[in-house]
Write a protein that holds these residues in place. Structure first.
Motif, mmCIF file in Angstrom:
data_model
loop_
_atom_site.group_PDB
_atom_site.id
_atom_site.type_symbol
_atom_site.label_atom_id
_atom_site.label_comp_id
_atom_site.label_asym_id
_atom_site.label_seq_id
_atom_site.Cartn_x
_atom_site.Cartn_y
_atom_site.Cartn_z
ATOM 1 N N THR A 117 0.883 -1.268 -0.036
ATOM 2 C CA THR A 117 -0.080 0.045 0.002
ATOM 3 C C THR A 117 0.770 1.279 0.029
ATOM 4 O O THR A 117 0.553 2.219 -0.687
ATOM 5 C CB THR A 117 -0.990 0.051 1.198
ATOM 6 N N VAL A 118 1.947 1.302 0.524
ATOM 7 C CA VAL A 118 2.812 2.504 0.958
ATOM 8 C C VAL A 118 3.434 2.723 -0.477
ATOM 9 O O VAL A 118 3.586 3.589 -0.945
ATOM 10 C CB VAL A 118 3.947 2.432 2.100
ATOM 11 N N VAL A 273 -5.756 0.615 7.139
ATOM 12 C CA VAL A 273 -7.003 0.342 7.485
ATOM 13 C C VAL A 273 -7.756 0.388 6.264
ATOM 14 O O VAL A 273 -7.581 1.684 5.251
ATOM 15 C CB VAL A 273 -7.690 1.731 8.434
ATOM 16 N N ASP A 274 -8.570 -0.707 5.732
ATOM 17 C CA ASP A 274 -9.214 -0.671 4.416
ATOM 18 C C ASP A 274 -10.094 0.248 3.997
ATOM 19 O O ASP A 274 -10.501 0.377 2.957
ATOM 20 C CB ASP A 274 -9.292 -2.093 4.110
ATOM 21 N N HIS A 275 -10.937 0.969 4.996
ATOM 22 C CA HIS A 275 -12.145 1.627 4.841
ATOM 23 C C HIS A 275 -12.142 2.788 5.838
ATOM 24 O O HIS A 275 -12.156 2.748 7.194
ATOM 25 C CB HIS A 275 -13.370 0.943 4.928
ATOM 26 N N GLU A 283 -14.707 7.991 0.395
ATOM 27 C CA GLU A 283 -14.107 6.909 0.922
ATOM 28 C C GLU A 283 -12.665 6.604 0.757
ATOM 29 O O GLU A 283 -12.294 6.928 -0.542
ATOM 30 C CB GLU A 283 -15.258 5.678 0.430
ATOM 31 N N GLY A 284 -11.900 5.731 1.266
ATOM 32 C CA GLY A 284 -10.604 5.929 1.003
ATOM 33 C C GLY A 284 -9.915 4.677 1.812
ATOM 34 O O GLY A 284 -10.486 4.142 2.794
ATOM 35 N N ILE A 285 -8.743 4.422 1.624
ATOM 36 C CA ILE A 285 -7.743 3.574 2.418
ATOM 37 C C ILE A 285 -6.867 4.440 3.510
ATOM 38 O O ILE A 285 -6.472 5.510 2.852
ATOM 39 C CB ILE A 285 -7.026 2.770 1.577
ATOM 40 N N ALA A 286 -6.611 4.046 4.280
ATOM 41 C CA ALA A 286 -5.871 4.734 5.408
ATOM 42 C C ALA A 286 -4.520 4.086 5.812
ATOM 43 O O ALA A 286 -4.309 2.791 6.151
ATOM 44 C CB ALA A 286 -6.631 5.083 6.536
ATOM 45 N N LEU A 287 -3.456 4.965 6.012
ATOM 46 C CA LEU A 287 -2.281 4.634 7.115
ATOM 47 C C LEU A 287 -2.754 5.321 8.290
ATOM 48 O O LEU A 287 -3.091 6.385 8.365
ATOM 49 C CB LEU A 287 -1.066 5.114 6.441
ATOM 50 N N THR A 298 -4.949 7.932 14.634
ATOM 51 C CA THR A 298 -4.847 8.880 13.471
ATOM 52 C C THR A 298 -5.013 8.184 12.258
ATOM 53 O O THR A 298 -3.928 7.468 11.891
ATOM 54 C CB THR A 298 -3.898 10.167 13.596
ATOM 55 N N GLU A 299 -5.713 8.565 11.277
ATOM 56 C CA GLU A 299 -5.617 7.998 9.988
ATOM 57 C C GLU A 299 -5.455 8.970 8.664
ATOM 58 O O GLU A 299 -6.236 9.984 8.708
ATOM 59 C CB GLU A 299 -7.046 7.220 9.541
ATOM 60 N N TRP A 300 -4.545 8.723 8.072
ATOM 61 C CA TRP A 300 -4.303 9.495 6.748
ATOM 62 C C TRP A 300 -5.006 8.725 5.766
ATOM 63 O O TRP A 300 -4.568 7.589 5.267
ATOM 64 C CB TRP A 300 -2.887 9.551 6.280
ATOM 65 N N ILE A 301 -5.894 9.382 5.013
ATOM 66 C CA ILE A 301 -6.878 8.654 4.056
ATOM 67 C C ILE A 301 -6.401 9.115 2.591
ATOM 68 O O ILE A 301 -6.236 10.354 2.093
ATOM 69 C CB ILE A 301 -8.384 9.155 4.235
#
Length: 354
Positions: A117-118, A273-275, A283-287, A298-301
């Motif tokens: 993902t990264v 985090v998938d959702h 909607e997005g995927i998050a680190l 904390t989620e970066w989307i």
């Protein structure tokens, strides 16, 4: 022992008077009343003390936990100052009343797809056409944001309150010396200056400063850990928060953006985090990374197809400070990021001012 009755003792003493009178009430101020007292107190403070230059970065959160009524005004001064920033609010305009914080299902995080993902995110960042601001130009960031106001009040220990979603616009010169912030309802009408002579750093970076940072992920992460040592709740949490601070209201060279994501992936505790949803509902995927002390994640989307950065979110995952798990205590969405020719000018209004 025989006590001589003095003239003063001929009347009821305090203990006797208290016994005869009904017990005093224990009133609770409503949230609106709390905020009214806060605004009044801040107006009094601002009328007697000059305000320092406003911070370029918004306060991450404000906690006002179970405030006793007798201390409401004093605690309100802290909460109100941290919420609005040292620039204050427009005294002629009421601050929008807070709303109940949304509560979401806690999506589990995983390291299984972290590396891939990264790499997708970093590759997208490297390929992006980042505009290069020139002399006299400004970096413009338009966001939709909401931050925590009160974790709970005496009268309600189960509800967290946040700012209603609102627009925040920032202009910064490449050297970081000049800038402007417009956040209606939370800053004076028309905005406040961000001009500063403070030297740029990781905590308050300018575009010119970011260009000097290493683009090797290991060297970059080493620098971040070194310069943030002793700050935050833990070294890992502070490193993650520092990288996150460079993603929102700033413009970074493409190679540095990619390095930041690759460096973040090396921080212990970072998961995918998938959702997740940003403040604009995208909607997005998050680190993500959990702050072990405050209990929030904390989620970066990122866009799940293009892997472009969308915004951020902070979700409570552990009960702490009276905030129940699943509560969204912070939400942002970057709506526009551009280079413009003048301060307070918006994209599409080149040469006209705005």
């Amino acid at each position: 022992m025989i006590r001589k009755k003095s003239r003063r003792e001929e009347s009821l003493d305090y203990a006797e008077l208290a016994r005869l009178l009904p017990a005093p009430g224990d009133p609770h101020l409503s949230l609106d009343r709390h905020l009214l007292l806060e605004e009044h107190l801040m107006n009094e403070i601002q009328s007697t003390a000059p305000a320092p230059a406003p911070s370029r970065r918004p306060a991450r959160r404000v906690l006002l936990i179970g405030v006793p009524v007798t201390a409401a005004a004093l605690a309100g001064a802290f909460a109100f100052t941290a919420l609005t920033g040292s620039g204050g609010i427009d005294p002629a305009a009421a601050t929008p009343p807070p709303v109940e914080a949304p509560v979401v299902r806690i999506e589990p995080g995983s390291t299984a797809q972290l590396a891939s993902t990264v790499e997708h995110i970093a590759a997208a960042a490297s390929a992006s056409k980042t505009p290069e601001p020139g002399p006299g130009q400004y970096i413009y960031i338009k966001s939709e944001v909401s931050y925590l106001v009160v974790s709970h009040t005496d009268a309600d220990e189960s509800t967290a309150w946040v700012q209603p979603l609102h627009i925040r616009e920032v202009w910064n010169s490449p050297d970081g010396k000049q800038g402007w912030l417009d956040e209606p309802g939370y800053k004076p009408k028309g905005g406040v200056t961000l001009d500063s002579d403070v030297e740029s750093s990781l905590g308050g970076p300018s575009y010119d400063y970011l260009k000097t940072l290493p683009t090797d992920p290991d060297a970059l992460l080493k620098k971040i850990y070194k310069e943030t040592k002793g700050q935050g709740n833990s070294p890992d949490q502070e490193a993650f928060a520092t990288v996150g601070g460079l993603l929102g209201e700033q413009l970074a060279p493409a190679k540095l953006n990619a390095a930041l994501y690759r460096a973040a992936a090396k921080i212990p505790g970072v998961v995918v985090v998938d959702h997740a949803k940003d403040a604009a509902g995208r909607e997005g995927i998050a680190l993500a990374h959990v702050d072990q002390k405050s209990g929030d994640r904390t989620e970066w989307i990122f866009d799940p197809k293009t892997y472009a950065y969308l915004g951020s979110r902070a979700v409570q995952v552990k009960q702490a400070y009276g905030i129940k798990p699943g509560t969204v205590i912070e939400s942002t969405a970057v709506l526009e990021r551009a280079v413009v020719d003048a301060q307070k000018q918006r994209p599409g209004a080149q040469g006209t001012g705005a």
